[in-house]
Design an enzyme around this catalytic site. Structure first.
Site, short mmCIF file in Angstrom:
data_model
loop_
_atom_site.label_atom_id
_atom_site.label_comp_id
_atom_site.label_asym_id
_atom_site.label_seq_id
_atom_site.Cartn_x
_atom_site.Cartn_y
_atom_site.Cartn_z
N GLY A 119 0.85 -1.20 0.00
CA GLY A 119 0.00 0.00 0.00
C GLY A 119 0.88 1.24 0.00
O GLY A 119 2.06 1.17 -0.37
N ASN A 120 0.34 2.38 0.41
CA ASN A 120 1.20 3.58 0.37
C ASN A 120 2.33 3.49 1.40
O ASN A 120 3.46 3.85 1.12
CB ASN A 120 0.40 4.89 0.45
N TRP A 121 2.03 2.92 2.57
CA TRP A 121 3.07 2.79 3.58
C TRP A 121 4.03 1.64 3.23
O TRP A 121 5.24 1.76 3.37
CB TRP A 121 2.42 2.63 4.96
N PHE A 176 -0.40 -7.67 -3.52
CA PHE A 176 -1.68 -8.34 -3.75
C PHE A 176 -2.12 -7.94 -5.16
O PHE A 176 -2.48 -6.80 -5.41
CB PHE A 176 -2.71 -7.89 -2.70
N ALA A 185 2.39 8.43 5.53
CA ALA A 185 3.17 7.83 4.43
C ALA A 185 3.56 8.80 3.31
O ALA A 185 4.74 8.85 2.93
CB ALA A 185 2.44 6.61 3.88
N LYS A 201 -3.34 5.70 20.14
CA LYS A 201 -3.36 7.10 19.67
C LYS A 201 -4.58 7.38 18.79
O LYS A 201 -5.03 8.54 18.74
CB LYS A 201 -2.08 7.41 18.90
N ASN A 235 -8.71 9.69 11.16
CA ASN A 235 -9.51 9.68 12.38
C ASN A 235 -9.81 11.10 12.83
O ASN A 235 -10.95 11.46 13.12
CB ASN A 235 -8.78 8.92 13.49
#
Lengths: 406, 406
Positions: free
Chosen positions: A14-16, A44, A170, A263, A330
């Site tokens: 993914g991006n990270w 994937f 990221a 967090k 979040n």
């Protein structure tokens, strides 16, 4: 004298995952004495169309193509990390067995909901003495038991696994903007005491490897052959640190993982009061109260493994909390919910295509965990966030919910 | 049994002084058993014209009037805290002797450059056994000596003085938005051991009262008569805490004062990288590194008095730092300087009518202090901010200035 070099593989893209793969590839190229240059990234597989605004569109056209082929041809993850050039020594592969087969260092960086299945697919295909680093955010809370993802990896694969977490949004890391991260890594002493590496000796039983006291387990870990460079803090820094990505290696794996999970609850609270336009004092107070509850959580359920300074002094603690309370999904979703006068779950439906917010599920599972242990009163902020999410309290109730002296 | 009640006086009436006076007046009214209801606020008298947009303009007209008279007539500090109703039991006076004459609790809340002169004017006019709380931000750094303003008050007046600091941007507190503060208060044991209160016994010599080890001094403090309610953490909470203003009383006066001073250097750094649009990761990293340097500063020069947890866990530490790194003058000016490609001193001239930024003078005096002690290498962030202010380094140099591993 070490004769072998470490082969590095990344599970996830993914991006990270792509960002970490970029960093690792830069470092394997910079340290040819320690690492094989090529880094493999398991992807994937999916069919993608190169976006219209991508500079690669003219060369590769608008037909659907396999993501791995596009990454390997363009050296860019055009779907999940567009605009960032990936090193040429990073190779994407859709075959997990191919990705991990001779990797002595496995880096896990994928959404937590895919971990179990992906680990199952790895069975029999990886080096049994490999070492892992989990970049997976969060912890698994199920009823009255907390499991770190690094523990899950250790139990499923039988390899030692540490954790990486920090204030690491990221795209900012990928753009090489200055930041820091924390690696928790504290393998059992077998790494240091192995003298001969003879086959009959290569299994070390480790009792209580789980970094909390609730569900101790006994795992047999394999010794890494002595002809590899020793995997220690110095080697992890060589592999992960860049001039723009400062790495601090500590022993507290549980603190690193817990910081990255808890967090998200506090980021929701920060979003709520930002939506109310209550200002910087209030947000700062919630961050401080949140750190206090993180410390108490660690002290209560991980007394032997968590170092409280991880929460107050490491990137995986206070810095990640501060960054997540000013940016990230979040925070933004909670702020939007208050501004629009709707619930967070309505924002999830409206803005996130049915995806769930990490903070919401963490707040729910942590509340249920606290309730099972009869400890809700000791965690007023965590519980207030849960009650607001569930519609059982209002943001305006926060002062009285948090004021013990009332 | 206590027979007297505490008379409370506030020395200073800016936006923060007026805000604290409001809080104190609310609490003296709420606790008639402990405090005289009337609170006196000393105001540096000036002629003001009620602003055109003030609702008091129609009643009181556009002629110049004395600030104290306007405050007492309108129950509003129309110049420094407009729009906030002050309690009727708060009385403004231009006469410092009148303000402090029978006050057993003195709260100091004025700009640091006026302290010396104001303390001189108080001589012979205050109760020699009064207790003080300094809300003055910062510390005095002169050459190789750091002096807390609470120490200066103790030395000049011979009364014990604690300190109050926190994430307390004044207009937000005045608007009664939820926040927290920290009070450092740790008087010598005389308060507890006095049994008879006889006049010949009322002077207690306190050695090393200065809360650092550089310039110990010996002060004679007067015992407070026993018929006053004892001034302890509980009494200070009754006086300062409100449902929207949560108070934590600790013993570490030096840590409270240092946190409020050193955070301004870090707020400048946060402003620099925000001006560069480097994002939340970078800012969070600077906040974390800043806390580390605060801890090291305390450990090096205040080893016997500072509790490191004040920086990492109190409102006067991490919360104030976080709030000041997202709002406030230092942060905004540094950010504007980078955005406009000019120096911070140009922004000071342009936007602040010649007023100096607290962070700039603190960065300069702390740098000179570190240089005199040969410790600049141990404080890379503090020194980097100084170098950027002085034009000796660029914001783009921050990664290499902060990366020890390079």
């Amino acid at each position: 004298m070490p004769g072998k070099k470490h082969q590095v593989a990344v599970v996830g893209s993914g991006n990270w995952g792509s960002t970490i793969s970029k960093i690792l590839s830069e470092n394997t190229a910079a340290h040819p004495d320690l690492f094989e240059k090529q880094v493999r990234m398991w992807v994937f597989e999916e069919e993608i169309t190169i976006p219209e605004d991508s500079p690669h569109r003219s060369k590769y056209g608008d037909k659907p193509r396999k993501l791995t082929e596009v990454i390997n041809a363009t050296h860019e993850n055009v779907k999940y990390l567009p605009g960032i050039r990936l090193p040429e020594n990073l190779v994407a592969t859709p075959d997990i067995g191919e990705a991990v087969k001779d990797a002595s260092i496995l880096v896990f960086n994928l959404p937590h909901q895919f971990i179990g299945k992906t680990l199952d697919q790895m069975k029999g295909k990886y080096l049994p003495y490999a070492r892992g680093i989990s970049c997976i955010k969060g912890v698994d809370v199920d009823g009255d038991v907390v499991t770190l993802y690094s523990e899950l990896i250790m139990e499923k694969l039988g390899i030692y696994c540490g954790a990486l977490s920090g204030a690491n949004i990221a795209p900012e890391v990928a753009a090489e903007r200055l930041c820091e991260t924390t690696i928790g890594y504290d393998p059992p002493p077998m790494d240091l005491t192995d003298q001969d590496g003879s086959p009959k000796d290569n299994l070390v039983k480790v009792d209580g490897q789980r970094q909390h006291e609730m569900k101790p387990s006994s795992i047999k870990l394999h010794r890494m052959p002595q002809d590899y460079p020793h995997v220690d803090a110095q080697l992890l820094e060589a592999l992960f640190a860049r001039p723009y990505f400062l790495v601090h290696v500590i022993k507290d794996v549980a603190g690193v993982a817990l910081g990255g999970a808890l967090k998200n609850i506090i980021a929701l609270a920060a979003g709520f009061v930002t939506g109310k336009q209550w200002g910087e004092n209030t947000k700062a107070a919630l961050i401080r109260l949140g750190v206090q509850e993180m410390i108490l959580f660690g002290r209560t359920w991980f007394p032997k493994s968590v170092n409280e300074a991880t929460f107050t002094e490491e990137s995986a603690g206070i810095a990640d909390l501060v960054a997540s309370s000013s940016g990230g999904r979040n925070f933004r979703s909670a702020s939007h919910a208050v501004e629009q006068g709707v619930s967070v779950s309505e924002i999830e439906e409206k803005e996130m295509n049915g995806q769930k917010l990490q903070g919401v599920s963490t707040a729910q599972s942590v509340y249920q965990f606290l309730e099972k242990h009869g400890k809700t009163k000791d965690f007023p902020l965590f519980c207030a966030v849960y009650r607001i999410i569930e519609g059982k309290a209002k943001v305006d109730d926060l002062p009285s919910l948090l004021n013990k002296k009332k």
